[in-house]
Design a protein around this motif. Structure first.
Motif, PDB file in Angstrom:
ATOM      1  N   LEU A 154      71.892 -21.224  30.307  1.00 45.50           N
ATOM      2  CA  LEU A 154      72.762 -21.477  31.340  1.00 45.50           C
ATOM      3  C   LEU A 154      73.415 -22.936  31.521  1.00 45.50           C
ATOM      4  CD1 LEU A 154      71.859 -18.833  33.922  1.00 45.50           C
ATOM      5  CD2 LEU A 154      73.702 -18.742  32.232  1.00 45.50           C
ATOM      6  N   PRO A 155      74.578 -23.039  31.392  1.00 43.71           N
ATOM      7  CA  PRO A 155      75.836 -22.214  31.137  1.00 43.71           C
ATOM      8  C   PRO A 155      76.043 -21.955  30.180  1.00 43.71           C
ATOM      9  CG  PRO A 155      76.744 -24.540  31.499  1.00 43.71           C
ATOM     10  CD  PRO A 155      75.293 -24.472  31.725  1.00 43.71           C
ATOM     11  N   CYS A 156      76.778 -20.595  29.624  1.00 45.85           N
ATOM     12  CA  CYS A 156      77.409 -20.168  28.616  1.00 45.85           C
ATOM     13  C   CYS A 156      78.596 -19.250  28.870  1.00 45.85           C
ATOM     14  CB  CYS A 156      76.264 -19.733  27.784  1.00 45.85           C
ATOM     15  SG  CYS A 156      75.574 -18.091  28.588  1.00 45.85           S
ATOM     16  N   GLU A 157      79.103 -18.977  27.522  1.00 47.19           N
ATOM     17  CA  GLU A 157      80.159 -18.120  27.424  1.00 47.19           C
ATOM     18  C   GLU A 157      79.662 -17.020  26.881  1.00 47.19           C
ATOM     19  OE1 GLU A 157      83.427 -19.930  29.247  1.00 47.19           O
ATOM     20  OE2 GLU A 157      83.596 -18.198  28.290  1.00 47.19           O
ATOM     21  N   LEU A 158      80.234 -15.852  27.499  1.00 46.01           N
ATOM     22  CA  LEU A 158      79.351 -14.377  26.834  1.00 46.01           C
ATOM     23  C   LEU A 158      80.635 -13.563  26.638  1.00 46.01           C
ATOM     24  CD1 LEU A 158      76.849 -13.852  29.526  1.00 46.01           C
ATOM     25  CD2 LEU A 158      76.358 -14.597  27.270  1.00 46.01           C
ATOM     26  N   GLU A 159      80.522 -12.955  25.361  1.00 48.05           N
ATOM     27  CA  GLU A 159      81.860 -11.827  24.999  1.00 48.05           C
ATOM     28  C   GLU A 159      81.817 -10.725  26.068  1.00 48.05           C
ATOM     29  OE1 GLU A 159      80.016 -10.114  21.244  1.00 48.05           O
ATOM     30  OE2 GLU A 159      78.200 -10.605  21.969  1.00 48.05           O
ATOM     31  N   GLY A 160      83.066 -10.746  26.443  1.00 46.96           N
ATOM     32  CA  GLY A 160      83.285  -9.757  27.466  1.00 46.96           C
ATOM     33  C   GLY A 160      83.098 -10.049  28.834  1.00 46.96           C
ATOM     34  N   LEU A 161      82.337 -11.056  29.052  1.00 47.16           N
ATOM     35  CA  LEU A 161      81.961 -11.459  30.433  1.00 47.16           C
ATOM     36  C   LEU A 161      82.680 -12.994  30.858  1.00 47.16           C
ATOM     37  CD1 LEU A 161      78.455 -10.124  30.373  1.00 47.16           C
ATOM     38  CD2 LEU A 161      80.549  -9.208  31.871  1.00 47.16           C
ATOM     39  N   GLY A 162      82.866 -13.625  29.626  1.00 48.84           N
ATOM     40  CA  GLY A 162      83.352 -14.959  30.329  1.00 48.84           C
ATOM     41  C   GLY A 162      82.245 -15.892  30.418  1.00 48.84           C
ATOM     42  N   ARG A 163      82.454 -17.076  31.248  1.00 47.47           N
ATOM     43  CA  ARG A 163      81.663 -18.035  31.674  1.00 47.47           C
ATOM     44  C   ARG A 163      80.527 -17.551  32.486  1.00 47.47           C
ATOM     45  NH1 ARG A 163      84.804 -21.169  33.866  1.00 47.47           N
ATOM     46  NH2 ARG A 163      83.987 -20.876  36.312  1.00 47.47           N
ATOM     47  N   ALA A 164      79.184 -17.725  32.094  1.00 48.72           N
ATOM     48  CA  ALA A 164      77.929 -17.447  33.093  1.00 48.72           C
ATOM     49  C   ALA A 164      77.318 -18.643  33.377  1.00 48.72           C
ATOM     50  CB  ALA A 164      77.111 -16.848  32.148  1.00 48.72           C
ATOM     51  N   GLY A 165      77.649 -18.912  34.939  1.00 49.34           N
ATOM     52  CA  GLY A 165      76.977 -20.153  35.559  1.00 49.34           C
ATOM     53  C   GLY A 165      75.721 -20.320  35.646  1.00 49.34           C
ATOM     54  N   ASP A 167      73.649 -19.656  38.210  1.00 49.87           N
ATOM     55  CA  ASP A 167      73.449 -19.216  39.580  1.00 49.87           C
ATOM     56  C   ASP A 167      73.309 -17.764  39.267  1.00 49.87           C
ATOM     57  OD1 ASP A 167      77.198 -19.152  39.677  1.00 49.87           O
ATOM     58  OD2 ASP A 167      76.125 -18.011  38.517  1.00 49.87           O
ATOM     59  N   LEU A 168      73.034 -16.903  40.642  1.00 47.88           N
ATOM     60  CA  LEU A 168      72.696 -15.493  40.306  1.00 47.88           C
ATOM     61  C   LEU A 168      73.656 -14.771  39.577  1.00 47.88           C
ATOM     62  CD1 LEU A 168      70.124 -14.163  41.363  1.00 47.88           C
ATOM     63  CD2 LEU A 168      71.312 -13.062  43.237  1.00 47.88           C
ATOM     64  N   ASP A 169      75.054 -15.133  39.768  1.00 52.19           N
ATOM     65  CA  ASP A 169      76.039 -14.362  38.984  1.00 52.19           C
ATOM     66  C   ASP A 169      75.955 -14.306  37.626  1.00 52.19           C
ATOM     67  OD1 ASP A 169      79.165 -13.464  38.782  1.00 52.19           O
ATOM     68  OD2 ASP A 169      77.896 -12.249  40.081  1.00 52.19           O
ATOM     69  N   GLY A 170      75.525 -15.752  37.210  1.00 54.71           N
ATOM     70  CA  GLY A 170      75.383 -15.904  35.622  1.00 54.71           C
ATOM     71  C   GLY A 170      74.403 -15.267  35.164  1.00 54.71           C
ATOM     72  N   ILE A 171      73.311 -15.047  36.034  1.00 59.15           N
ATOM     73  CA  ILE A 171      72.068 -14.349  35.497  1.00 59.15           C
ATOM     74  C   ILE A 171      72.566 -13.001  35.366  1.00 59.15           C
ATOM     75  CG2 ILE A 171      69.493 -13.742  36.138  1.00 59.15           C
ATOM     76  CD1 ILE A 171      69.558 -16.327  37.878  1.00 59.15           C
ATOM     77  N   ARG A 172      73.211 -12.337  36.454  1.00 66.11           N
ATOM     78  CA  ARG A 172      73.724 -11.112  36.296  1.00 66.11           C
ATOM     79  C   ARG A 172      74.456 -10.866  35.030  1.00 66.11           C
ATOM     80  NH1 ARG A 172      78.593  -8.586  36.822  1.00 66.11           N
ATOM     81  NH2 ARG A 172      79.583 -10.683  37.332  1.00 66.11           N
ATOM     82  N   LYS A 173      75.137 -11.629  34.449  1.00 68.37           N
ATOM     83  CA  LYS A 173      76.130 -11.440  33.407  1.00 68.37           C
ATOM     84  C   LYS A 173      75.065 -11.333  32.235  1.00 68.37           C
ATOM     85  CE  LYS A 173      80.885 -13.277  34.994  1.00 68.37           C
ATOM     86  NZ  LYS A 173      81.726 -13.936  34.460  1.00 68.37           N
ATOM     87  N   CYS A 174      74.213 -12.431  32.019  1.00 69.24           N
ATOM     88  CA  CYS A 174      73.027 -12.262  30.930  1.00 69.24           C
ATOM     89  C   CYS A 174      72.621 -11.075  30.790  1.00 69.24           C
ATOM     90  CB  CYS A 174      72.188 -13.711  31.080  1.00 69.24           C
ATOM     91  SG  CYS A 174      72.965 -15.353  31.182  1.00 69.24           S
ATOM     92  N   ILE A 175      71.983 -10.540  31.936  1.00 71.27           N
ATOM     93  CA  ILE A 175      71.286  -9.472  31.900  1.00 71.27           C
ATOM     94  C   ILE A 175      72.075  -8.115  31.182  1.00 71.27           C
ATOM     95  CG2 ILE A 175      69.905  -7.629  33.023  1.00 71.27           C
ATOM     96  CD1 ILE A 175      69.136  -9.888  34.906  1.00 71.27           C
ATOM     97  N   LEU A 176      73.279  -8.165  31.858  1.00 67.77           N
ATOM     98  CA  LEU A 176      74.202  -7.091  31.256  1.00 67.77           C
ATOM     99  C   LEU A 176      74.641  -7.269  29.745  1.00 67.77           C
ATOM    100  CD1 LEU A 176      76.620  -6.548  34.327  1.00 67.77           C
ATOM    101  CD2 LEU A 176      75.170  -4.720  33.671  1.00 67.77           C
ATOM    102  N   HIS A 177      74.778  -8.420  29.441  1.00 65.47           N
ATOM    103  CA  HIS A 177      75.054  -8.665  28.030  1.00 65.47           C
ATOM    104  C   HIS A 177      73.808  -8.618  27.212  1.00 65.47           C
ATOM    105  CE1 HIS A 177      75.506 -11.264  24.338  1.00 65.47           C
ATOM    106  NE2 HIS A 177      76.753 -10.893  24.493  1.00 65.47           N
TER     107      HIS A 177
END
Ligand SMILES: O=C(O)C[C@H](O)C(=O)O
Ligand code: SF4
Length: 512
Positions: A154-165, A167-177
């Motif tokens: 992190l941070p990174c760009e994830l397909e479908g989800l956009g930026r993952a920062g 923080d906890l929300d960035g972690i949330r996006k990584c796990i879904l991805h």
């Protein structure tokens, strides 16, 4: 500790052949929640049958018994050198008796050691603790799901989800991805262990350590407990489903751990485990080496499962069924479409990574014209008369053969490829151009498919090792689903697209 080798052998056998009650319960729940008559329902029925057959046969649930990984806590004074000797002896014995597939391959020469021993294999982690008993946990995690592990920085760009920062929300996006990127290739529905923080190594170790938690436990960290609940409520909305066929259950468990990191790094590591979630543990008396207690066995036995006869399975599903006997004609293949169930009777040939690479530049030892290649590395034993017996024979992940498959189909006139997880655009084009189909067998259903093999008519390339050799197998009632046909249709392409669209619904922040 003279009983230790037998204790470890019992632990290996139990882990390989008898899924623990918490995992069975999760799979049972998924089966109950699946829409009847769907491909995912068919897959879950076959998986449930397979689990029961493995327990009854005391034979591997899945043919890929993975990288045996032991995590051991010992009181001060226990001789770890002696323990390691006993563990290795038990691993060799378990391989000899067909409870483990010989999986230890020299990374430079490709040579399979044949006894599951090798540089760094089995994996054994020791740590000391203050209790006066030994705690031994084993996980058998196969290569197909290990290949779907993923680590985000992190941070990174994830397909479908956009930026993952960071923080906890960035972690949330990584796990879904991480669930999305696995699709069905790691034999969904799966379980994930997540490690937040650490470095590249310890992050992954933390993720894998989460897989030793019980399926229904609660995270002691309330913030992570909330995130685990969120993931379990939402990951299944991707509708990737069992085997990636589409369906209601894609994820069966999510366990998250967190550790400190250094300022420059922020890793989110995900260990993806297939439905064949094989981990078991025992406490052992340090004086005798005998088992004191099993750690993942419940008191009440799992409810009895009646194994469906293929006839029964077929009755539940309103799909077209086509019986084929190789050699298969182009006309028969072009008559098939995505969703059909093909029942094979006759001779098929296994082939995976080593064989596909070989066939690119060499001839085949057998005539494959009109033939069927099965992406499979079976567990094989010789019976008392010296004949080969198939102990476990489920499919391996086909995408690894993507670089070769279309060329091999064209070169040898192959009409059907059986595997799991689907293949890519090059193969889909090849199926259309040369007249062939991709048949998705149910990943992990190693006993179910071993039961469809009525004879071993020979083997070539034993120098590749048992899993990679070309086994010539006579099958009866071997059922698999057309998921890529000769008209450019691919269920995998459709599910990947629809799940990406669904992933995008989770773009907006949830955890501030
Ligand atoms: O190696 C195998 O037989 C299967 C592997 O675990 C896979 O899922 O591809
Ligand atoms: S084939 Fe499927 S079930 Fe077996 S180890 Fe690989 S991913 Fe797991």
């Amino acid at each position: 500790m003279e009983a230790l080798k037998d204790t470890i052998l019992e632990l290996i056998t139990e882990t390989s052949t008898n899924l623990s009650p918490d995992v069975r319960a999760a799979i049972r729940k998924a089966k109950q929640q699946e829409d009847a008559g769907t491909r995912a329902a068919l897959a879950l029925s076959t998986i449930t049958d397979n689990i029961a057959m493995a327990e009854e046969n005391v034979s591997p649930i899945c043919q890929d018994t993975g990288m045996p990984t032991f995590k051991i806590k010992v009181p001060v004074g226990v001789n770890q050198l002696e323990m390691t000797k006993a563990i290795k002896a038990a691993v060799v014995e378990a391989t000899k008796t067909g409870k483990l597939r010989p999986n230890s391959v020299d990374s430079l020469t490709g040579e399979n050691s044949g006894d599951n021993l090798g540089e760094g294999v089995p994996v054994i982690h020791y740590e000391q603790w203050d209790k006066d008993e030994i705690d031994i946990r084993l996980i058998l995690k196969g290569g197909g799901c290990e290949n779907k592990n993923i680590q985000y920085s992190l941070p990174c760009e994830l397909e479908g989800l956009g930026r993952a920062g960071r923080d906890l929300d960035g972690i949330r996006k990584c796990i879904l991805h991480s669930v999305y990127q696995a699709q069905g290739q790691g034999c969904s529905a799966g379980f994930i262990g997540v490690g937040i923080g650490g470095d590249r190594t310890t992050g992954y170790e933390l993720a894998k350590k989460q897989l030793f938690r019980k399926v229904n436990d609660t995270n002691p960290n309330p913030e992570l407990a909330k995130l685990e609940d969120y993931i379990m409520e939402n990951a299944n909305k991707l509708s990737i489903g069992t085997m990636g066929f589409g369906g209601n259950t894609t994820l069966l468990g999510c366990k998250i751990g967190s550790m400190h990191r250094i300022p420059a790094s922020f890793y989110v590591s995900v260990a993806y485990n297939c439905w064949a979630f094989r981990r078991q543990g025992v406490t052992v008396d340090p004086a005798t080496g005998k088992i004191k207690e099993w750690l993942y066995k419940d008191e009440q036995p799992a409810p009895q499962v009646t194994v469906n006869e293929p006839e029964q399975l077929k009755k539940n599903f309103d799909t077209r069924e086509v019986v084929l006997t190789p050699p298969i004609t182009e006309e028969q293949v072009r008559d098939l479409k995505v969703g059909d169930v093909v029942i094979l009777n006759g001779l098929i040939h296994t082939g995976r990574d080593a064989l596909h690479k070989y066939l690119m530049d060499h001839n085949s030892p057998v005539d494959l014209n009109g033939g069927v290649i099965y992406h499979c590395g079976p567990v094989m034993l010789k019976d008392k008369d010296g004949n080969w017996e198939v102990k476990a024979a489920g499919p391996t992940t086909s995408i690894r053969e993507e670089p070769y498959q279309a060329d091999i189909i064209k070169k040898f006139g192959i009409r059907a490829v059986i595997g799991k997880g689907g293949m890519g655009a090059k193969t889909l084009q090849g199926l259309k151009e040369y007249g062939a189909v991709y048949l998705n067998a149910i990943g992990g259903a190693a006993q179910y498919y071993a039961n469809c093999i009525t004879g071993v008519e020979g083997v070539d390339f034993m120098e590749f090792g048992v899993p990679e050799a070309m086994w010539h197998l006579r099958v009866k009632n071997f059922a698999a689903i057309v998921t890529m046909d000769a008209h450019g249709n691919s269920l995998h392409k459709d599910v990947e697209k629809s799940s990406l669209d669904k992933l995008a619904q989770f773009k907006a922040p949830v955890f501030s």
